[in-house]
Design an enzyme around this catalytic site. Structure first.
Site, PDB file in Angstrom:
ATOM      1  N   GLY A 194       0.808  -1.208   0.000  1.00 31.63           N
ATOM      2  CA  GLY A 194       0.000   0.000   0.000  1.00 31.63           C
ATOM      3  C   GLY A 194       0.847   1.266   0.000  1.00 31.63           C
ATOM      4  N   THR A 195       1.913   1.246   0.768  1.00 32.76           N
ATOM      5  CA  THR A 195       2.790   2.418   0.851  1.00 32.76           C
ATOM      6  C   THR A 195       3.331   2.779  -0.527  1.00 32.76           C
ATOM      7  OG1 THR A 195       3.419   1.849   3.113  1.00 32.76           O
ATOM      8  CG2 THR A 195       4.906   3.320   1.906  1.00 32.76           C
TER       9      THR A 195
ATOM     10  N   GLN B   6      -7.725  -0.065   3.571  1.00 35.65           N
ATOM     11  CA  GLN B   6      -8.579  -0.623   4.618  1.00 35.65           C
ATOM     12  C   GLN B   6      -9.931  -1.110   4.114  1.00 35.65           C
ATOM     13  OE1 GLN B   6      -7.949  -1.534   7.613  1.00 35.65           O
ATOM     14  NE2 GLN B   6      -5.942  -0.606   7.909  1.00 35.65           N
TER      15      GLN B   6
ATOM     16  N   SER C 296      -3.518  -3.219  -0.581  1.00 32.74           N
ATOM     17  CA  SER C 296      -2.395  -3.958  -0.019  1.00 32.74           C
ATOM     18  C   SER C 296      -2.837  -5.362   0.384  1.00 32.74           C
ATOM     19  CB  SER C 296      -1.876  -3.212   1.209  1.00 32.74           C
ATOM     20  OG  SER C 296      -0.904  -3.997   1.865  1.00 32.74           O
TER      21      SER C 296
ATOM     22  N   HIS D 172      -1.676  -7.673   2.532  1.00 33.16           N
ATOM     23  CA  HIS D 172      -1.665  -8.186   3.903  1.00 33.16           C
ATOM     24  C   HIS D 172      -2.771  -7.626   4.789  1.00 33.16           C
ATOM     25  CE1 HIS D 172       0.262  -4.931   6.423  1.00 33.16           C
ATOM     26  NE2 HIS D 172       0.600  -4.477   5.241  1.00 33.16           N
TER      27      HIS D 172
ATOM     28  N   THR E   1      11.785  -7.078 -10.972  1.00 36.48           N
ATOM     29  CA  THR E   1      11.243  -8.412 -11.229  1.00 36.48           C
ATOM     30  C   THR E   1      10.020  -8.653 -10.352  1.00 36.48           C
ATOM     31  OG1 THR E   1      13.407  -9.216 -11.834  1.00 36.48           O
ATOM     32  CG2 THR E   1      11.792 -10.879 -11.177  1.00 36.48           C
TER      33      THR E   1
ATOM     34  N   CYS F 136       1.713   3.268  13.607  1.00 39.02           N
ATOM     35  CA  CYS F 136       2.960   3.769  13.044  1.00 39.02           C
ATOM     36  C   CYS F 136       3.591   4.809  13.956  1.00 39.02           C
ATOM     37  CB  CYS F 136       2.717   4.363  11.665  1.00 39.02           C
ATOM     38  SG  CYS F 136       2.050   3.144  10.545  1.00 39.02           S
TER      39      CYS F 136
HETATM   40  C1  LIG Z   1      -1.550  -0.451   6.236  1.00 39.76           C
HETATM   41  C2  LIG Z   1      -1.936   0.774   5.492  1.00 39.76           C
HETATM   42  C3  LIG Z   1      -1.096   1.307   4.494  1.00 39.76           C
HETATM   43  C4  LIG Z   1       0.277   0.732   4.201  1.00 39.76           C
HETATM   44  O1  LIG Z   1       0.190  -0.458   3.459  1.00 39.76           O
HETATM   45  P1  LIG Z   1       1.483  -1.408   3.409  1.00 39.76           P
HETATM   46  O2  LIG Z   1       1.106  -2.488   2.451  1.00 39.76           O
HETATM   47  O3  LIG Z   1       1.690  -1.904   4.791  1.00 39.76           O
HETATM   48  O4  LIG Z   1       2.614  -0.586   2.904  1.00 39.76           O
HETATM   49  C5  LIG Z   1      -1.522   2.423   3.810  1.00 39.76           C
HETATM   50  N1  LIG Z   1      -2.710   2.984   4.078  1.00 39.76           N
HETATM   51  C6  LIG Z   1      -3.544   2.498   5.013  1.00 39.76           C
HETATM   52  C7  LIG Z   1      -4.857   3.168   5.236  1.00 39.76           C
HETATM   53  C8  LIG Z   1      -3.186   1.389   5.756  1.00 39.76           C
HETATM   54  O5  LIG Z   1      -4.005   0.919   6.684  1.00 39.76           O
END
Ligand SMILES: *Cc1c(COP(=O)(O)O)cnc(C)c1O
Length: 395
Positions: free
Chosen positions: A73-74, A188, A208, A210, A246, A333
């Site tokens: 997500g980042t 989310q 994302s 996970h 890759t 965080c």
């Molecule tokens: C967890 C989260 C991210 C970051 O995602 P990652 O895959 O951990 O880099 C970004 N935005 C929100 C709202 C999140 O909850």
């Protein structure tokens, strides 16, 4: 983990679904070819990546060629925000509109706020829109903030700390009226609620793996066809030149599988909401002077954010941890720092109350017994901590 462990921090991360792990397994050491290699063996990896792209696209009601894979997500947020911003600096690209102004909100995840801050250091102007006491974006303030220099609006779909769902459709209407790109951090919500990109009306959307039972370290960015952005990871020509490197083939396969499973588990939100409401009711009944930040209805089903006056969030977290219960205090965080959550402060919650925040985020594996256990131990923890509270109020 021992049998007593109760995980209530699903907004931080989720366990990978066993079906996801099974889908990934062959791509580590059986079908390990590089998707871009030219022999038949590698085409198996390429096909797996493209099948995963179709699955991600399907969940979003997008076209496969509108999806690029990222490391999470980042990175998806960074690709979107910096990519649109820098397309405006690069003469070779025909961009939608020239300008240097970006609009976001005060309650975004650091993965949006920090790229915006960095762009400010590069000469861009950023406006941070306020939210009301429920954490909902002020649409009037947003409308007034748009100028003829505005190139991008980035507002999250749902907030990770308090769970409030933002009025994305309304924001997208404003963005369209003013010919401005609209990005949403949907990390989310993807896999938890409907994230149909046409209904939402977004040009860019981050997700994302996970956060919805897929693997860590893999995510995707939806880029509506025609949206102009420049890459910032340069290298081989992967992902239509937008994100070199890759492919993380097992991760991408797992992400695709997680999207497929999410469609099968649509009913899950009902269970989460029932358990969340049970937790809410129990805390209401057993603990005085608690406030519940977040929108009462427009909220993620599994999220319950609370502020327990006169007690520090970290103390509650540690005491719950002793009992084998994992939760998060304030912003995950920001934990380790003494700064209270920027989200709660933006919602008008006083600093000392914001220090007393705790987030329960429920998931697929949680049961009624888990909630019963929390409701048994948590009130006693609060009682004990309030007795020794340095905030001057003893209960
Ligand atoms: C967890 C989260 C991210 C970051 O995602 P990652 O895959 O951990 O880099 C970004 N935005 C929100 C709202 C999140 O909850």
């Amino acid at each position: 983990m021992n049998e007593k462990f109760i995980y209530l921090d699903h907004n931080a991360t989720t366990p990978a679904d066993l079906r996801v792990i099974e889908a990934m397994r062959p791509y580590f050491n059986e079908l390990y070819g590089n998707p871009l290699s030219l022999y038949k063996f590698a085409s198996k990896s390429r096909e797996a990546v493209e099948l995963a792209r179709e699955k991600v696209a399907k969940l979003l009601n997008a076209e496969p060629n509108e999806i690029i894979f990222t490391s999470g997500g980042t990175e998806a947020n960074n690709v979107a925000i910096k990519g649109v911003a820098h397309a405006n600096l690069t003469a070779v690209r025909q961009v939608k509109k020239r300008g240097n102004h970006i609009i976001t909100s005060k309650i975004e995840h650091p993965a949006v706020l920090k790229p915006c801050k960095w762009l400010e250091s590069q000469g861009f102007k950023v406006t941070y829109i306020s939210v009301d006491k429920y954490g909902v974006i002020d649409l009037d303030e947003l409308r007034d903030a748009i100028t003829d220099k505005t190139i991008l609006i980035s507002i999250m779909h749902a907030n990770n700390e308090v769970g409030t769902i933002e009025p994305i459709e309304e924001i997208s209407r404003l963005a369209k009226e003013h010919n401005v790109y609209f990005h949403t951090d949907a990390v989310q919500t993807v896999g938890k609620t409907s994230t149909n990109v046409d209904e939402l009306g977004v040009d860019l959307l981050s997700l994302s793996g996970h956060k919805f039972y897929g693997p860590k370290g893999v995510g995707a960015l939806y880029i509506r066809r025609g949206t102009k952005l420049v890459p910032f990871v340069h290298g081989g020509g992967h992902e239509r030149n937008l994100r070199a490197g890759t492919h993380n083939v097992p991760g991408i396969v797992g992400l695709g599988k997680a999207c497929e499973i999410a469609e099968l588990e649509r009913e899950e939100a009902k269970k989460l909401k029932r358990l969340r409401d049970k937790l809410y009711q129990g805390i209401m009944d057993k603990i005085p002077e608690v406030i519940f930040p977040g929108h009462p209805e427009n909220r993620l089903a599994g999220t319950l954010s609370i502020c327990v006056k006169y007690v520090e969030g970290e103390s509650m977290l540690i005491n719950l941890d002793f009992e084998g219960i994992a939760v998060s205090s304030g912003s995950a965080c920001a934990s380790g720092s003494l700064e209270p959550s920027h989200v709660l402060l933006a919602m008008g919650i006083p600093r000392e109350v914001a220090h007393s925040s705790l987030r329960f985020s429920l998931g697929r594996d949680n049961t009624d017994e888990d909630i019963d256990k929390v409701l048994t131990v948590f009130p006693n923890i609060v009682k004990k901590l309030r007795k020794i509270s340095p905030f001057g109020k003893h209960r």
